[in-house]
Design a protein around this motif. Sequence first.
Motif, PDB file in Angstrom:
ATOM      1  N   TYR A  17      52.326  24.691  47.440  1.00 16.33           N
ATOM      2  CA  TYR A  17      51.190  25.416  48.008  1.00 16.33           C
ATOM      3  C   TYR A  17      50.949  26.725  47.250  1.00 16.33           C
ATOM      4  O   TYR A  17      49.792  27.106  47.000  1.00 16.33           O
ATOM      5  N   LEU A  18      52.033  27.404  46.891  1.00 17.59           N
ATOM      6  CA  LEU A  18      51.915  28.662  46.151  1.00 17.59           C
ATOM      7  C   LEU A  18      51.274  28.431  44.787  1.00 17.59           C
ATOM      8  O   LEU A  18      50.358  29.170  44.381  1.00 17.59           O
ATOM      9  N   LEU A  19      51.733  27.410  44.090  1.00 19.84           N
ATOM     10  CA  LEU A  19      51.155  27.103  42.780  1.00 19.84           C
ATOM     11  C   LEU A  19      49.695  26.673  42.910  1.00 19.84           C
ATOM     12  O   LEU A  19      48.867  27.018  42.056  1.00 19.84           O
ATOM     13  N   GLY A  20      49.384  25.932  43.973  1.00 19.34           N
ATOM     14  CA  GLY A  20      47.991  25.557  44.198  1.00 19.34           C
ATOM     15  C   GLY A  20      47.123  26.789  44.422  1.00 19.34           C
ATOM     16  O   GLY A  20      46.010  26.879  43.892  1.00 19.34           O
ATOM     17  N   GLY A  21      47.641  27.757  45.195  1.00 18.04           N
ATOM     18  CA  GLY A  21      46.902  28.996  45.415  1.00 18.04           C
ATOM     19  C   GLY A  21      46.724  29.791  44.136  1.00 18.04           C
ATOM     20  O   GLY A  21      45.648  30.339  43.872  1.00 18.04           O
ATOM     21  N   LEU A  22      47.774  29.849  43.320  1.00 17.99           N
ATOM     22  CA  LEU A  22      47.681  30.565  42.044  1.00 17.99           C
ATOM     23  C   LEU A  22      46.668  29.896  41.119  1.00 17.99           C
ATOM     24  O   LEU A  22      45.942  30.571  40.382  1.00 17.99           O
ATOM     25  N   SER A  23      46.634  28.577  41.146  1.00 21.58           N
ATOM     26  CA  SER A  23      45.665  27.853  40.319  1.00 21.58           C
ATOM     27  C   SER A  23      44.234  28.177  40.739  1.00 21.58           C
ATOM     28  O   SER A  23      43.351  28.364  39.888  1.00 21.58           O
ATOM     29  N   VAL A  24      44.005  28.267  42.043  1.00 25.05           N
ATOM     30  CA  VAL A  24      42.674  28.641  42.541  1.00 25.05           C
ATOM     31  C   VAL A  24      42.312  30.045  42.067  1.00 25.05           C
ATOM     32  O   VAL A  24      41.175  30.313  41.645  1.00 25.05           O
ATOM     33  N   ILE A  25      43.274  30.967  42.121  1.00 25.47           N
ATOM     34  CA  ILE A  25      43.036  32.342  41.663  1.00 25.47           C
ATOM     35  C   ILE A  25      42.691  32.361  40.176  1.00 25.47           C
ATOM     36  O   ILE A  25      41.765  33.049  39.747  1.00 25.47           O
ATOM     37  N   VAL A  26      43.451  31.593  39.394  1.00 25.12           N
ATOM     38  CA  VAL A  26      43.219  31.554  37.943  1.00 25.12           C
ATOM     39  C   VAL A  26      41.802  31.080  37.634  1.00 25.12           C
ATOM     40  O   VAL A  26      41.069  31.723  36.871  1.00 25.12           O
ATOM     41  N   TRP A  27      41.400  29.976  38.233  1.00 22.38           N
ATOM     42  CA  TRP A  27      40.074  29.430  37.929  1.00 22.38           C
ATOM     43  C   TRP A  27      38.954  30.296  38.493  1.00 22.38           C
ATOM     44  O   TRP A  27      37.861  30.360  37.913  1.00 22.38           O
ATOM     45  N   SER A  28      39.229  30.976  39.598  1.00 21.34           N
ATOM     46  CA  SER A  28      38.232  31.908  40.135  1.00 21.34           C
ATOM     47  C   SER A  28      38.005  33.063  39.171  1.00 21.34           C
ATOM     48  O   SER A  28      36.862  33.454  38.895  1.00 21.34           O
ATOM     49  N   ILE A  29      39.103  33.615  38.642  1.00 19.76           N
ATOM     50  CA  ILE A  29      38.990  34.715  37.688  1.00 19.76           C
ATOM     51  C   ILE A  29      38.289  34.246  36.417  1.00 19.76           C
ATOM     52  O   ILE A  29      37.436  34.951  35.863  1.00 19.76           O
ATOM     53  N   ILE A  30      38.643  33.047  35.951  1.00 21.62           N
ATOM     54  CA  ILE A  30      38.020  32.520  34.733  1.00 21.62           C
ATOM     55  C   ILE A  30      36.508  32.392  34.913  1.00 21.62           C
ATOM     56  O   ILE A  30      35.723  32.815  34.049  1.00 21.62           O
ATOM     57  N   LEU A  31      36.083  31.833  36.033  1.00 16.29           N
ATOM     58  CA  LEU A  31      34.653  31.641  36.270  1.00 16.29           C
ATOM     59  C   LEU A  31      33.924  32.975  36.439  1.00 16.29           C
ATOM     60  O   LEU A  31      32.853  33.195  35.860  1.00 16.29           O
ATOM     61  N   ILE A  32      34.513  33.889  37.215  1.00 10.37           N
ATOM     62  CA  ILE A  32      33.869  35.181  37.469  1.00 10.37           C
ATOM     63  C   ILE A  32      33.764  35.998  36.181  1.00 10.37           C
ATOM     64  O   ILE A  32      32.712  36.573  35.868  1.00 10.37           O
ATOM     65  N   LYS A  33      34.859  36.052  35.419  1.00  9.62           N
ATOM     66  CA  LYS A  33      34.842  36.853  34.198  1.00  9.62           C
ATOM     67  C   LYS A  33      33.988  36.204  33.113  1.00  9.62           C
ATOM     68  O   LYS A  33      33.359  36.911  32.320  1.00  9.62           O
ATOM     69  N   SER A  34      33.954  34.893  33.065  1.00 11.92           N
ATOM     70  CA  SER A  34      33.094  34.224  32.081  1.00 11.92           C
ATOM     71  C   SER A  34      31.628  34.553  32.350  1.00 11.92           C
ATOM     72  O   SER A  34      30.859  34.828  31.425  1.00 11.92           O
ATOM     73  N   TRP A  35      31.257  34.550  33.621  1.00 12.88           N
ATOM     74  CA  TRP A  35      29.881  34.903  33.975  1.00 12.88           C
ATOM     75  C   TRP A  35      29.593  36.374  33.667  1.00 12.88           C
ATOM     76  O   TRP A  35      28.513  36.710  33.174  1.00 12.88           O
ATOM     77  N   ALA A  36      30.575  37.238  33.945  1.00 14.20           N
ATOM     78  CA  ALA A  36      30.406  38.669  33.663  1.00 14.20           C
ATOM     79  C   ALA A  36      30.243  38.921  32.169  1.00 14.20           C
ATOM     80  O   ALA A  36      29.388  39.718  31.750  1.00 14.20           O
TER      81      ALA A  36
END
Length: 216
Positions: A17-36
């Motif tokens: 569950y922890l790794l799944g949460g970290l993966s969500v955080i990683v992809w969220s940051i990637i998408l947000i920063k890519s758009w920025a």
Amino acid sequence: MERAVDWMPDIVDLVLYLLGGLSVIVWSIILIKSWAWYQSRRASTHFLAECQQVQTIYELPKLISGSQSSFARLCDAGMRAMSAVMANAVLRKNERHEVILLSLKQQAYLEHKRMDGGVAVLASIGATAPFIGLFGTVWGIMNALRTITATGSAGLDVVAGPIGEALIATAIGIATAVPAVLAYNYFMRMQKEHRADLEQVASHFQSLLTQSGLEG
């Protein structure tokens, strides 16, 4: 012993569950920063091209007002500092230059910091996710060994579950770390290019200021 065997798989599940949460955080940051970065580059491309064509510092306000880029904000900070020092008759020429230069440096730092958010998180996740997955793997193997001890059987039906969870933990740890590391390297390269462009615009601003004679 039986109680310990029943409790231990929950730790592996927690790791997953922890790794799944970290993966969500990683992809969220990637998408947000890519758009920025996409928005930043789209706003900055025109400004950089036009800024190189500017011959006098008096042309900058019009260019600044039509742009939302970080480079426009940098020049705007320089223009505001220039107006402030020119209104201060006490400051000498070299002091005026230092005040304007300091203002440019402070704004460049703010612009760099603005685009830096989330990069440190990617680095931390990329460095720790494999070890979190490895922890889950070790715990799963320990659980398998305890199960064998408790049941007295080493059959596939006994150890398949714990070993399978252990291998999944390793796989998810790697799958989380790889995009985090790749994204970190990409965004750091973008940051390096952005910093170089900020320095180039700041140097051009100082050149225009010197040519105009407004420092003195």
